[in-house]
Design an enzyme around this catalytic site. Structure first.
Site, PDB file in Angstrom:
ATOM      1  N   ASP A 154       0.834  -1.201   0.000  1.00 58.26           N
ATOM      2  CA  ASP A 154       0.000   0.000   0.000  1.00 58.26           C
ATOM      3  C   ASP A 154       0.871   1.255   0.000  1.00 58.26           C
ATOM      4  OD1 ASP A 154      -2.402   1.335  -0.038  1.00 58.26           O
ATOM      5  OD2 ASP A 154      -2.632   1.366   2.124  1.00 58.26           O
ATOM      6  N   CYS A 183     -25.198 -13.009  -3.401  1.00 55.51           N
ATOM      7  CA  CYS A 183     -25.170 -12.201  -2.174  1.00 55.51           C
ATOM      8  C   CYS A 183     -24.857 -10.746  -2.496  1.00 55.51           C
ATOM      9  CB  CYS A 183     -24.121 -12.756  -1.214  1.00 55.51           C
ATOM     10  SG  CYS A 183     -23.964 -11.800   0.316  1.00 55.51           S
ATOM     11  N   CYS A 232     -23.018  -6.641   1.318  1.00 53.23           N
ATOM     12  CA  CYS A 232     -22.136  -5.478   1.462  1.00 53.23           C
ATOM     13  C   CYS A 232     -22.736  -4.235   0.814  1.00 53.23           C
ATOM     14  CB  CYS A 232     -20.748  -5.775   0.878  1.00 53.23           C
ATOM     15  SG  CYS A 232     -20.736  -6.219  -0.879  1.00 53.23           S
ATOM     16  N   CYS A 267     -23.933  -0.785   3.245  1.00 50.19           N
ATOM     17  CA  CYS A 267     -23.043   0.385   3.163  1.00 50.19           C
ATOM     18  C   CYS A 267     -23.790   1.647   3.599  1.00 50.19           C
ATOM     19  CB  CYS A 267     -22.519   0.545   1.744  1.00 50.19           C
ATOM     20  SG  CYS A 267     -21.442   1.997   1.553  1.00 50.19           S
ATOM     21  N   CYS A 283     -17.479   6.934   0.180  1.00 48.72           N
ATOM     22  CA  CYS A 283     -17.029   5.918   1.137  1.00 48.72           C
ATOM     23  C   CYS A 283     -16.546   6.561   2.439  1.00 48.72           C
ATOM     24  CB  CYS A 283     -15.906   5.103   0.503  1.00 48.72           C
ATOM     25  SG  CYS A 283     -15.185   3.857   1.592  1.00 48.72           S
ATOM     26  N   CYS A 324     -14.288   2.526   7.995  1.00 47.60           N
ATOM     27  CA  CYS A 324     -15.597   1.883   8.110  1.00 47.60           C
ATOM     28  C   CYS A 324     -15.425   0.419   7.759  1.00 47.60           C
ATOM     29  CB  CYS A 324     -16.588   2.549   7.151  1.00 47.60           C
ATOM     30  SG  CYS A 324     -18.238   1.799   7.146  1.00 47.60           S
ATOM     31  N   CYS A 378     -20.307  -9.391   5.879  1.00 46.04           N
ATOM     32  CA  CYS A 378     -20.004 -10.347   4.817  1.00 46.04           C
ATOM     33  C   CYS A 378     -20.077 -11.769   5.368  1.00 46.04           C
ATOM     34  CB  CYS A 378     -18.614 -10.082   4.241  1.00 46.04           C
ATOM     35  SG  CYS A 378     -18.085 -11.316   3.025  1.00 46.04           S
TER      36      CYS A 378
END
Length: 358
Positions: free
Chosen positions: A146, A203, A206, A210, A226, A253, A260
């Site tokens: 990252d 599914c 998610c 949100c 987000c 978050c 999930c």
């Protein structure tokens, strides 16, 4: 099978074994072909879904063509490290208590950048030290977590570590999604692993949970909506329409992961560095808001939260307090910060106070 191919196969198995010995939970290997991911990434950028994250666009194809970022790259070694601490089992109860501060579970312990980078470097050094026994002369590498223009999820998916869920995070059917991923770019033509298959099926949990409806379509997130982006990446005022939806989420978050179904298989981390620091898994908003800048720096030293800085922290806490159930103590606390020297903090405190006094 030629001798060199056998050596590369043996080295590949050894790398995975060494990775596990260093504490990684899984290691996979893939090639550099990200053609499909490149098209998807470019379409996402063109929609403006990256918001103020200019770094997502400015590196051009270096993000999607690994050899453009690191010359001679032929393979990517992708590693997974679980991070869910045992104290995180109270996540939903914290979310439901408006006086508590909810902090994304990945940020409760030591900064993952440091932990992952250290382990990846040790793996690279181990490979380097063992090359001669595999009759391989040269090992070129660069390790990332990252920290560079790298399509981490796409690479990890190709390397067999999991599939990209509808929330765009990586999911493993045996371990859920509470994990970090890091990469080693290398010139070694190692054998590659089979990509993971998708098991999201029909599914859409998610997407449904949100808080800001940031998952605009399966496998697509508008970062500008987000909460992780709004509380971490966004350095200016949080748009007013999103503030009530943020609730008490003051740093990131986790809702799309908390609900999930695959995370019922998630394992508690065995990494000591990811244990909760300073009781952050269960803290009051008022206590956090009353930290001085020195206290913030002291408590958050070595944490990913340190990166957002004190003023952004106060901004986020003010929003959380604005969404709390009204009490005299919350009103008094907000009034004490009403004339904060920073205009951004002041604006969010005013907004929060107005909600309680309306």
């Amino acid at each position: 099978m030629s001798h060199s191919t056998k050596n590369l196969n043996d080295l590949s198995h050894a790398i995975k074994k060494w990775g596990l010995e260093l504490g990684f939970n899984q290691v996979g290997i893939t090639d550099t072909n990200l053609q499909t991911a490149e098209q998807e990434h470019q379409a996402w950028i063109e929609k403006g879904f990256h918001g103020d994250m200019d770094y997502m666009a400015k590196h051009g194809v270096k993000r999607t063509r690994p050899a453009e970022l690191v010359p001679n790259t032929q393979r990517i070694i992708s590693a997974r490290l679980d991070y869910l601490p045992p104290e995180a089992e109270n996540s939903t109860s914290i979310l439901q208590d408006s006086h508590k501060a909810f902090i994304s579970r990945y940020a409760l312990g030591r900064d993952y950048h440091k932990v992952m980078r250290n382990k990846l470097q040790k793996l690279c050094e181990k490979i380097q030290s063992e090359l001669q026994s595999f009759q391989i002369d040269q090992f070129e590498y660069r390790a990332f977590t990252d920290s560079a223009p790298v399509l981490e999820v796409a690479l990890a998916e190709k390397a067999g570590l999991g599939w990209r869920g509808k929330h765009t995070l990586l999911i493993d059917k045996n371990n859920g999604s509470w994990f970090f991923i890091g990469e080693i770019y290398t010139n070694l033509p190692l054998p590659i692993d089979e990509p993971a298959s998708n098991h999201c099926g029909s599914c859409s949990k998610c997407i449904e949970v949100c808080p800001t409806q940031a998952i605009t379509a399966p496998y697509e997130v508008d970062a500008r909506r987000c909460i992780s982006y709004l509380t971490i990446e966004l350095k200016t005022s949080i748009p007013e329409e999103y503030r009530p939806l943020i609730g008490n989420r003051v740093y990131g978050c986790d809702d799309c992961q908390l609900y999930c179904p695959w995370n019922k298989f998630a394992e508690i981390t065995q990494e000591p560095d990811f244990s909760v620091k300073h009781g952050l898994a269960d803290v009051n908003l008022i206590d956090c808001f009353n930290w001085s800048e020195d206290e913030f720096k002291s408590k958050m030293a070595g944490s990913a939260i340190y990166r957002i800085g004190y003023l952004q922290w106060l901004r986020n806490i003010a929003v959380g307090l604005g969404n709390s159930e009204t009490t005299p103590e919350i009103i008094d606390t907000l009034k004490q910060h009403l004339h904060h020297e920073n205009e951004m903090v002041q604006e969010h405190v005013r907004w929060a106070l107005d909600r309680h006094l309306a």
